[in-house]
Design a protein around this motif. Structure first.
Motif, PDB file in Angstrom:
ATOM      1  N   PRO A 158     -54.499  31.967  19.760  1.00  0.00           N
ATOM      2  CA  PRO A 158     -52.875  32.088  19.502  1.00  0.00           C
ATOM      3  C   PRO A 158     -52.702  33.483  19.216  1.00  0.00           C
ATOM      4  N   VAL A 159     -51.760  34.229  19.999  1.00  0.00           N
ATOM      5  CA  VAL A 159     -51.575  35.537  19.381  1.00  0.00           C
ATOM      6  C   VAL A 159     -49.955  35.826  19.194  1.00  0.00           C
ATOM      7  N   LYS A 160     -49.618  36.815  18.980  1.00  0.00           N
ATOM      8  CA  LYS A 160     -48.281  37.239  18.675  1.00  0.00           C
ATOM      9  C   LYS A 160     -47.686  38.644  19.178  1.00  0.00           C
ATOM     10  N   ILE A 161     -47.019  38.657  19.942  1.00  0.00           N
ATOM     11  CA  ILE A 161     -46.416  40.106  20.663  1.00  0.00           C
ATOM     12  C   ILE A 161     -45.439  40.791  19.827  1.00  0.00           C
ATOM     13  N   GLN A 162     -45.618  41.891  19.207  1.00  0.00           N
ATOM     14  CA  GLN A 162     -44.758  42.591  18.621  1.00  0.00           C
ATOM     15  C   GLN A 162     -44.013  43.783  19.265  1.00  0.00           C
ATOM     16  N   PRO A 163     -42.970  44.167  19.282  1.00  0.00           N
ATOM     17  CA  PRO A 163     -42.111  43.605  17.916  1.00  0.00           C
ATOM     18  C   PRO A 163     -41.069  42.503  18.310  1.00  0.00           C
ATOM     19  N   SER A 164     -41.202  41.686  19.470  1.00  0.00           N
ATOM     20  CA  SER A 164     -40.576  40.818  20.180  1.00  0.00           C
ATOM     21  C   SER A 164     -40.737  39.673  19.482  1.00  0.00           C
ATOM     22  N   GLY A 165     -42.034  39.530  18.830  1.00  0.00           N
ATOM     23  CA  GLY A 165     -42.407  38.211  18.118  1.00  0.00           C
ATOM     24  C   GLY A 165     -42.639  37.108  19.056  1.00  0.00           C
ATOM     25  N   GLN A 166     -42.891  37.200  20.311  1.00  0.00           N
ATOM     26  CA  GLN A 166     -43.024  36.328  21.178  1.00  0.00           C
ATOM     27  C   GLN A 166     -44.549  35.559  21.026  1.00  0.00           C
ATOM     28  N   ASN A 167     -44.833  34.399  21.170  1.00  0.00           N
ATOM     29  CA  ASN A 167     -45.911  33.734  20.881  1.00  0.00           C
ATOM     30  C   ASN A 167     -46.631  33.439  22.302  1.00  0.00           C
ATOM     31  N   ALA A 168     -47.933  33.749  22.202  1.00  0.00           N
ATOM     32  CA  ALA A 168     -48.882  33.714  23.626  1.00  0.00           C
ATOM     33  C   ALA A 168     -50.096  33.141  23.247  1.00  0.00           C
ATOM     34  N   LEU A 169     -50.845  32.724  24.428  1.00  0.00           N
ATOM     35  CA  LEU A 169     -52.127  32.333  24.311  1.00  0.00           C
ATOM     36  C   LEU A 169     -52.847  33.244  24.950  1.00  0.00           C
ATOM     37  N   LEU A 170     -54.019  33.963  24.402  1.00  0.00           N
ATOM     38  CA  LEU A 170     -54.933  34.890  25.090  1.00  0.00           C
ATOM     39  C   LEU A 170     -56.238  34.039  25.670  1.00  0.00           C
ATOM     40  N   THR A 171     -56.410  34.376  27.036  1.00  0.00           N
ATOM     41  CA  THR A 171     -57.236  33.504  27.498  1.00  0.00           C
ATOM     42  C   THR A 171     -58.530  34.486  28.049  1.00  0.00           C
ATOM     43  N   GLY A 172     -59.700  34.271  28.070  1.00  0.00           N
ATOM     44  CA  GLY A 172     -60.657  35.106  28.443  1.00  0.00           C
ATOM     45  C   GLY A 172     -61.054  34.701  29.900  1.00  0.00           C
ATOM     46  N   ASP A 173     -61.503  35.764  30.793  1.00  0.00           N
ATOM     47  CA  ASP A 173     -61.606  35.466  32.072  1.00  0.00           C
ATOM     48  C   ASP A 173     -62.834  36.390  32.693  1.00  0.00           C
ATOM     49  N   ASN A 174     -63.696  36.794  31.758  1.00  0.00           N
ATOM     50  CA  ASN A 174     -64.963  37.507  32.017  1.00  0.00           C
ATOM     51  C   ASN A 174     -64.578  38.877  32.253  1.00  0.00           C
ATOM     52  N   SER A 175     -63.289  39.253  32.066  1.00  0.00           N
ATOM     53  CA  SER A 175     -62.954  40.745  32.486  1.00  0.00           C
ATOM     54  C   SER A 175     -62.659  41.302  31.210  1.00  0.00           C
ATOM     55  N   ILE A 176     -62.552  42.699  31.322  1.00  0.00           N
ATOM     56  CA  ILE A 176     -62.423  43.815  30.170  1.00  0.00           C
ATOM     57  C   ILE A 176     -60.702  43.611  29.718  1.00  0.00           C
ATOM     58  N   GLY A 225     -54.650  44.103  20.568  1.00  0.00           N
ATOM     59  CA  GLY A 225     -55.035  45.041  21.591  1.00  0.00           C
ATOM     60  C   GLY A 225     -53.297  45.277  21.966  1.00  0.00           C
ATOM     61  N   GLN A 226     -53.072  45.620  23.020  1.00  0.00           N
ATOM     62  CA  GLN A 226     -51.901  46.034  23.590  1.00  0.00           C
ATOM     63  C   GLN A 226     -51.685  45.519  25.050  1.00  0.00           C
ATOM     64  N   VAL A 227     -50.342  45.250  25.306  1.00  0.00           N
ATOM     65  CA  VAL A 227     -49.897  44.509  26.441  1.00  0.00           C
ATOM     66  C   VAL A 227     -49.924  45.580  27.577  1.00  0.00           C
ATOM     67  N   ALA A 228     -50.789  45.039  28.837  1.00  0.00           N
ATOM     68  CA  ALA A 228     -50.875  45.825  29.852  1.00  0.00           C
ATOM     69  C   ALA A 228     -50.585  45.114  31.202  1.00  0.00           C
ATOM     70  N   GLN A 229     -49.737  45.471  32.221  1.00  0.00           N
ATOM     71  CA  GLN A 229     -49.395  44.666  33.193  1.00  0.00           C
ATOM     72  C   GLN A 229     -50.035  45.411  34.524  1.00  0.00           C
ATOM     73  N   ARG A 230     -50.748  44.365  35.215  1.00  0.00           N
ATOM     74  CA  ARG A 230     -51.573  44.662  36.251  1.00  0.00           C
ATOM     75  C   ARG A 230     -50.580  44.952  37.808  1.00  0.00           C
TER      76      ARG A 230
END
Length: 322
Positions: free
Chosen positions: A185-203, A238-243
């Protein structure tokens, strides 16, 4: 048989040799004579004949120069070989110095990371990368003898790397955040949104179950939330990135390409309350409405009059006890 004639060459040769020896001895004695007349004659001889023999001295001079040049070349070659050996040693020392400088920089970067003062850490060196196409993990040279416990968080000098998953006596395995079995479980700042970080064998692991994705922007800072006690809170991830497909992913803060020294964070489980008697109970609720009058007290039973007592008029006689 013809008879040989008289040999005139031998006596002549002997005479010439004797005359040459006599001339040389005379010249030597004359050269050694210390008199003004002899000195003047020697100077006149040198001035007259020695400059004319310069052509005869030229080959000897050239040979002398060649010998001197060969000797100089030999000395230069030996010095060159010595300098080559010294250069090889210096290159080896340079490589060692660069490696130590890089290790020192990484350790200093780990020391500069500001964490919760209650958190302590154990620094370990990565022994080998045991990752594969289906498993992302590394091995550390710290284990049970160093107090490492399964489940502790691991980070490098920049951000969170993974967690301990398997502890030996001298080594431990770290499951990276990019492993498919990793979900934190992670938190995105500054909005304070909760999320789940899931690995998928990628960077770039994925961010799932975001409450309000419209409030999340690329470049937002992502830290551990601490929910469920999996990781300590507020550790940089880390930081949010959008594909290009519009899905939100995470650009890791940790340098996964150069994992050499990692910090194992000592995290202690939350305190559990087991003794209910230590809790402060709420007061009992009072009855609603007017208070009832207190119940009358029971009257004591009358006893028989003492002997000789006189009953007054109007007094009731005591009842006889059966």
């Amino acid at each position: 048989m013809a008879r040989k004639g008289y040999d005139f060459a031998t006596p002549v040769r002997r005479i010439l040799i004797g005359l040459l020896a006599l001339l040389l001895v005379s010249l030597f004695l004359f050269w050694r004579v210390d008199s003004p007349r002899a000195e003047a004659m020697r100077a006149e001889f040198v001035d007259r004949f020695v400059p004319g023999f310069e052509w005869a001295m030229t080959p000897l001079t050239q040979v002398t120069r060649m010998v001197s040049s060969l000797q100089s070349y030999s000395r230069i070659y030996a010095q060159n070989q010595e300098l080559r050996r010294e250069l090889q040693k210096m290159q080896a020392w340079k490589e060692a110095a660069v490696q130590l400088e890089q290790d020192n920089a990484k350790l200093l970067a780990q020391n500069n990371v500001r964490l919760d003062p209650s958190l302590t850490s154990i620094t370990g060196q990565v022994l080998t990368d045991s990752g594969s196409a289906f498993r992302q993990s590394v091995l550390l040279n710290v284990g049970r003898r160093d107090g490492v416990v399964d489940g502790w968080a691991v980070m490098d000098g920049l951000g969170l790397v993974g967690r301990i998953s398997g502890v030996g006596n001298q080594t431990s395995r770290v499951i990276l955040l990019t492993d498919p079995s990793s979900r934190i479980p992670v938190k995105i700042q500054p909005s304070g949104q909760n999320a789940l970080l899931t690995g998928d064998n990628s960077i770039l692991p994925t961010l799932d179950f975001i409450e309000r994705p419209e409030n999340v922007r690329p470049g937002d800072r992502v830290v551990s939330s601490g929910d469920g006690g999996v990781f300590p809170p507020d550790i940089l991830v880390g930081q949010v990135a959008q594909r290009s497909d519009g899905r939100l992913r995470l650009r890791m803060a940790a340098d996964y390409g150069r994992l050499e020294f990692l910090r194992v964070l000592r995290s202690h489980p939350a305190e559990r309350l087991e003794d209910g008697g230590a809790l402060i109970l709420p007061p009992e609720a009072a009855p609603i409405g007017p208070q009832l009058p207190p119940a009358p007290a029971a009257r004591p039973q009358a006893s028989a009059p003492a002997a000789g007592a006189v009953l007054r008029a109007g007094d009731a006689a005591p009842a006889e006890t059966p």
